[in-house]
Design a protein around this motif. Structure first.
Motif, PDB file in Angstrom:
ATOM      1  N   ASN A  16      43.140  49.890  45.492  1.00  0.00           N
ATOM      2  CA  ASN A  16      44.299  49.772  44.602  1.00  0.00           C
ATOM      3  C   ASN A  16      43.795  49.448  43.198  1.00  0.00           C
ATOM      4  N   GLY A  49      43.682  54.864  41.921  1.00  0.00           N
ATOM      5  CA  GLY A  49      44.507  54.894  43.137  1.00  0.00           C
ATOM      6  C   GLY A  49      45.975  54.740  42.782  1.00  0.00           C
ATOM      7  N   PHE A  88      45.552  49.907  50.720  1.00  0.00           N
ATOM      8  CA  PHE A  88      44.722  48.716  50.938  1.00  0.00           C
ATOM      9  C   PHE A  88      43.939  48.430  49.663  1.00  0.00           C
ATOM     10  N   ALA A  93      39.907  55.745  46.969  1.00  0.00           N
ATOM     11  CA  ALA A  93      39.966  55.427  45.529  1.00  0.00           C
ATOM     12  C   ALA A  93      39.306  54.062  45.352  1.00  0.00           C
ATOM     13  N   LEU A  95      31.677  52.989  52.732  1.00  0.00           N
ATOM     14  CA  LEU A  95      32.629  53.241  53.811  1.00  0.00           C
ATOM     15  C   LEU A  95      32.662  54.745  54.150  1.00  0.00           C
ATOM     16  N   VAL A 130      37.636  56.125  32.836  1.00  0.00           N
ATOM     17  CA  VAL A 130      38.939  56.181  33.480  1.00  0.00           C
ATOM     18  C   VAL A 130      39.624  57.547  33.315  1.00  0.00           C
ATOM     19  N   ILE A 138      34.503  55.791  23.970  1.00  0.00           N
ATOM     20  CA  ILE A 138      34.896  55.021  22.792  1.00  0.00           C
ATOM     21  C   ILE A 138      34.521  53.570  23.041  1.00  0.00           C
TER      22      ILE A 138
HETATM   23  C1  LIG Z   1      35.528  45.434  31.246  1.00  0.00           C
HETATM   24  C2  LIG Z   1      35.678  46.892  31.452  1.00  0.00           C
HETATM   25  C3  LIG Z   1      36.047  47.686  30.399  1.00  0.00           C
HETATM   26  C4  LIG Z   1      36.173  49.067  30.582  1.00  0.00           C
HETATM   27  N1  LIG Z   1      36.513  49.823  29.508  1.00  0.00           N
HETATM   28  C5  LIG Z   1      36.652  51.157  29.691  1.00  0.00           C
HETATM   29  C6  LIG Z   1      37.023  51.994  28.596  1.00  0.00           C
HETATM   30  O1  LIG Z   1      37.205  51.540  27.482  1.00  0.00           O
HETATM   31  N2  LIG Z   1      37.178  53.317  28.818  1.00  0.00           N
HETATM   32  C7  LIG Z   1      36.982  53.865  30.056  1.00  0.00           C
HETATM   33  O2  LIG Z   1      37.142  55.067  30.220  1.00  0.00           O
HETATM   34  N3  LIG Z   1      36.621  53.099  31.100  1.00  0.00           N
HETATM   35  C8  LIG Z   1      36.446  51.769  30.956  1.00  0.00           C
HETATM   36  N4  LIG Z   1      36.095  50.995  32.027  1.00  0.00           N
HETATM   37  C9  LIG Z   1      35.920  51.630  33.328  1.00  0.00           C
HETATM   38  C10 LIG Z   1      37.283  51.803  33.987  1.00  0.00           C
HETATM   39  O3  LIG Z   1      37.850  50.545  34.212  1.00  0.00           O
HETATM   40  C11 LIG Z   1      37.098  52.528  35.297  1.00  0.00           C
HETATM   41  O4  LIG Z   1      36.689  53.848  35.007  1.00  0.00           O
HETATM   42  C12 LIG Z   1      38.366  52.589  36.108  1.00  0.00           C
HETATM   43  O5  LIG Z   1      38.838  51.307  36.411  1.00  0.00           O
HETATM   44  C13 LIG Z   1      38.084  53.338  37.422  1.00  0.00           C
HETATM   45  O6  LIG Z   1      39.200  53.288  38.226  1.00  0.00           O
HETATM   46  P1  LIG Z   1      39.051  53.420  39.827  1.00  0.00           P
HETATM   47  O7  LIG Z   1      40.412  53.273  40.378  1.00  0.00           O
HETATM   48  O8  LIG Z   1      38.268  54.619  40.166  1.00  0.00           O
HETATM   49  O9  LIG Z   1      38.185  52.150  40.220  1.00  0.00           O
HETATM   50  P2  LIG Z   1      38.577  50.626  40.170  1.00  0.00           P
HETATM   51  O10 LIG Z   1      39.461  50.340  39.030  1.00  0.00           O
HETATM   52  O11 LIG Z   1      37.311  49.899  40.270  1.00  0.00           O
HETATM   53  O12 LIG Z   1      39.425  50.401  41.480  1.00  0.00           O
HETATM   54  C14 LIG Z   1      38.883  50.508  42.770  1.00  0.00           C
HETATM   55  C15 LIG Z   1      39.533  49.481  43.646  1.00  0.00           C
HETATM   56  O13 LIG Z   1      39.197  49.742  44.992  1.00  0.00           O
HETATM   57  C16 LIG Z   1      38.921  48.526  45.609  1.00  0.00           C
HETATM   58  N5  LIG Z   1      38.122  48.757  46.834  1.00  0.00           N
HETATM   59  C17 LIG Z   1      36.817  49.069  46.924  1.00  0.00           C
HETATM   60  N6  LIG Z   1      36.460  49.189  48.212  1.00  0.00           N
HETATM   61  C18 LIG Z   1      37.565  48.970  48.954  1.00  0.00           C
HETATM   62  C19 LIG Z   1      37.841  48.942  50.336  1.00  0.00           C
HETATM   63  N7  LIG Z   1      36.906  49.190  51.243  1.00  0.00           N
HETATM   64  N8  LIG Z   1      39.076  48.668  50.737  1.00  0.00           N
HETATM   65  C20 LIG Z   1      40.065  48.422  49.848  1.00  0.00           C
HETATM   66  N9  LIG Z   1      39.867  48.415  48.523  1.00  0.00           N
HETATM   67  C21 LIG Z   1      38.625  48.698  48.095  1.00  0.00           C
HETATM   68  C22 LIG Z   1      38.220  47.730  44.566  1.00  0.00           C
HETATM   69  O14 LIG Z   1      38.226  46.345  44.874  1.00  0.00           O
HETATM   70  C23 LIG Z   1      39.050  48.068  43.373  1.00  0.00           C
HETATM   71  O15 LIG Z   1      40.124  47.203  43.240  1.00  0.00           O
HETATM   72  C24 LIG Z   1      35.923  49.626  31.862  1.00  0.00           C
HETATM   73  C25 LIG Z   1      35.558  48.815  32.933  1.00  0.00           C
HETATM   74  C26 LIG Z   1      35.420  47.452  32.738  1.00  0.00           C
HETATM   75  C27 LIG Z   1      35.007  46.594  33.887  1.00  0.00           C
END
Ligand SMILES: Cc1cc2nc3c(=O)[nH]c(=O)nc-3n(C[C@H](O)[C@H](O)[C@H](O)COP(=O)(O)OP(=O)(O)OC[C@H]3O[C@@H](n4cnc5c(N)ncnc54)[C@H](O)[C@@H]3O)c2cc1C
Length: 646
Positions: A12, A16, A37, A109, A248, A292, A321
């Motif tokens: 989440n 996701g 989840f 996700a 996983l 992101v 950026i």
């Molecule tokens: C401080 C910071 C600043 C950022 N700034 C930028 C920016 O300026 N520009 C940009 O493009 N990107 C930026 N990013 C990166 C951006 O946040 C990520 O690209 C984005 O959050 C990815 O989304 P996601 O859903 O793929 O992963 P996530 O946001 O990491 O979400 C994945 C989720 O899945 C959960 N998960 C993992 N395994 C399991 C499991 N087995 N069961 C259940 N849940 C699970 C994790 O706990 C997490 O909550 C930044 C990241 C950080 C940390």
């Protein structure tokens, strides 16, 4: 009621949630029974803005959707309960708390986790990664009493964290293993500029240093580098990259990419067509993405396809950026492209464009560039740019002529503000420092805006004077009238010839004007005199010291002389232009008057035309008019020589 298919989303996070949000928006969620989840104890957060948590933004404020949103759309959200097993045979997921949820379609996700290099002491108390809310909670409470921090990693995240720590009042060090900051995005010369800007903000940068170990000495941590030097700090933060959470998926036999990440095709299907992967945990064409935006594009494609669509995911924009308050840093498009590139550096700013086949494919900027959003659009829409755009970029750091609407405060010092007088921003700023505080002041000191006046709004923005200052050059109406008269007179002169008497005894009075030797000499010299006078008048515009009287009035006089010249030409030639050089000379005179008339007319109505068309038209006619003055002295010389010699 139709049986709903079961959709399970593991993770989440930002991406996701985006899948679900898009499904809701597209009306496609009704046919699904959705279970989500999340490993983290809270609903999805805006991770991109997580740093705000260090400056007082609450966890609740960072939540992208409150739990009521999930309830409203009948999404079963299980936070703080990671999935620990996926049974693809049975099509069931098992969570840590013992939940067993069957699925028809499954979405991974799971995002990434922060990479923690295996360094002795890397797991000590006071050494953290920078990824989740719980990481930042620990960092925030440690920061309250530690005084200093060392960040390992000089990339996007490391620099964002560094700025946050400076704001918290910590003495901040950044260690970079490579030779420059943001080495993944920036060429070395740009890294250097960025480094000096970062250092100005108080950060101590250690380049080309590999961390060997971290040791505890009392309350402090000592970071030892391979070079033998060491730094004593209160806290250490790893910003050394991310690794996709694909454990996983590996465990349940899904294919993963060579650099990690769950392999997906353009429909975001994994090696099992009932299972999808999106966001940072997915690898498209073998590569996972750490941003992101590509994740959001994946989410949009998947949401559409789960709704029965046939969308495909293409290679995404990987623009990066850096979100610093005081320094703007952006790397857009294919900024790492090997194709020819042009760069421009001034006053601590850096800009670079990569050009392939007449199109910009990538760009990098440090320190602000007003054109950056236009550059992004040009890259995205694959629009062509021209050699003069590149020339301007090399000379002034700008691809396009600055528009009065763009903020001239961001223009480079060398940018030309007043085209008429050739005054650049530097001269205006200097005059301002010497006490000029209004547009007329600047006009008096530098000449800028004293000619056509179209740059007056830009001048007023540079000096911070009220915006509504518009210097209307005087005599605009008169100029239009005289120019029109000139064009009207020109038509009969160019179209007709006066009849010639068949006998010298029957020469009419008017005909004697251009057949009488003396009169011809007088009108000839008058023509030369008027031409010279007209040229001298145009110096009022070009030479700064000639500031006598109002330019607008001199301009009307110049046009009036043009009309006078046409009349004298009539007296001199009787509209018989002759042959060879004489013909060329006559045509030169007529064209000069005609083009000059057009230039005058367009100048008079320029302000009521759409910018930049009016300006372009005026400049075009004026340049043509000026170009036609060059052959005139030569032609006049040969004409006079031939007249007297023979
Ligand atoms: C401080 C910071 C600043 C950022 N700034 C930028 C920016 O300026 N520009 C940009 O493009 N990107 C930026 N990013 C990166 C951006 O946040 C990520 O690209 C984005 O959050 C990815 O989304 P996601 O859903 O793929 O992963 P996530 O946001 O990491 O979400 C994945 C989720 O899945 C959960 N998960 C993992 N395994 C399991 C499991 N087995 N069961 C259940 N849940 C699970 C994790 O706990 C997490 O909550 C930044 C990241 C950080 C940390």
């Amino acid at each position: 009621m139709a049986v709903r298919e079961r959709l399970v989303v593991i993770g989440n996070g930002m991406v996701g949630l985006r899948v679900l949000d898009r499904m809701v928006a597209g009306g496609g969620l009704e046919k699904w029974d959705v279970t989500v989840f999340g490993a983290e104890p809270h609903p999805a957060l805006d991770r991109v803005n997580l740093t705000d948590f260090l400056h007082g933004t609450s966890a609740r404020q960072l939540e992208l959707k409150g739990s009521d949103w999930y309830e409203k759309h009948e999404i079963k959200l299980h936070t703080g309960d990671p999935v620990v097993l996926v049974d693809r045979e049975e099509k069931v997921v098992h969570s840590q708390s013992g939940k067993r949820v069957p699925y028809d379609r499954l979405v991974f996700a799971t995002g990434s986790h922060a990479f923690r290099p295996e360094i002795p002491g890397g797991d000590l108390e006071g050494v953290y990664v920078y990824r989740s809310l719980s990481d930042l909670r620990r960092i925030r409470s440690r920061a309250a009493g530690c005084g200093s921090v060392l960040i390992i990693g000089g990339g996007l995240l490391g620099l964002e964290a560094a700025e946050a720590f400076i704001k918290l009042g910590l003495r901040t060090h950044v260690v970079e293993r490579g030779s420059g900051l943001m080495s993944k995005q920036l060429p070395l010369e740009a890294s250097r500029i960025l480094q000096s800007r970062i250092q100005e903000s108080g950060v101590v940068v250690h380049n080309a240093q590999t961390t060997e170990s971290i040791e505890r000495r009392g309350e402090e941590l000592v970071v030892v580098f391979k070079s033998g030097t060491c730094v004593k700090v209160g806290m250490v933060v790893f910003a050394t990259g991310i690794r996709p959470c694909d454990e996983l998926a590996r465990a349940c036999g899904l294919e993963v990419g060579p650099r990690g990440g769950i392999q997906v095709n353009e429909r975001l299907e994994t090696s099992d067509p009932m299972v999808y992967a999106v966001g940072e945990c997915a690898a498209f064409k073998g590569a996972p993405y750490g941003l992101v935006l590509p994740g959001y594009e994946m989410a949009d494609v998947l949401a559409e396809n789960l709704h029965g669509g046939a969308a495909v995911f293409r290679e995404p924009d990987q623009s990066a950026i850096l979100k610093l308050e005081k320094i703007e840093v952006a790397a857009v498009g294919e900024f790492q492209s090997e194709c020819p590139s042009y760069s421009s550096e001034f006053n601590g700013t850096y800009r670079r464009i990569s050009v392939l086949g007449g199109r910009i494919v990538g760009a990098i900027e440090i320190g602000g560039w007003t054109e950056i959003s236009r550059v992004r659009e040009v890259i995205r829409k694959r629009r062509r740019i021209w050699p003069w755009n590149i020339n301007r970029f090399i000379e002034q750091g700008l691809l396009w002529r600055p528009q009065v609407t763009a903020d001239p405060a961001d223009w480079p010092e060398t940018a030309e503000v007043c085209n008429c007088m050739g005054i650049c921003k530097r001269e205006i700023v200097a005059a301002c420092r010497e006490g000029a505080s209004s547009v007329p002041d600047i006009a008096a000191r530098t000449g800028a805006s004293s000619v056509c006046g179209s740059c007056a709004p830009v001048v007023s923005r540079i000096i911070g004077a009220p915006q509504d200052v518009v210097v209307e050059p005087r005599g605009g109406f008169a100029l239009g009238l005289v120019s029109l008269l000139c064009l009207l007179i020109l038509v009969p002169i160019a179209a007709f010839e006066m009849p010639v008497s068949d006998s010298v005894q029957r020469v009419s009075k008017i005909e004697s004007l251009w057949s009488d030797h003396f009169v011809k000499q007088v009108t000839g010299f008058a023509l030369v005199g008027l031409s010279v006078l007209s040229m001298v008048l145009s110096l009022r515009k070009r030479i700064r010291r000639f500031s006598l009287g109002d330019f607008g009035h001199w301009r009307v006089l110049h046009a009036g002389i043009g009309v006078g010249t046409l009349l004298v030409l009539f007296l001199h030639t009787g509209l018989h232009l002759g042959h060879n050089l004489n013909f060329l000379l006559g045509v030169n005179f007529l064209l000069l008057a005609g083009i000059g008339g057009m230039a005058g007319l367009v100048t008079a109505v320029e302000r009521s035309m759409i910018d930049p068309w009016g300006r372009w038209l005026r400049k075009g006619w004026q340049s043509f008019h000026v170009a036609l003055t060059w052959p005139l002295p030569v032609l006049v010389f040969f004409h006079a020589f031939a007249s007297y010699y023979y």
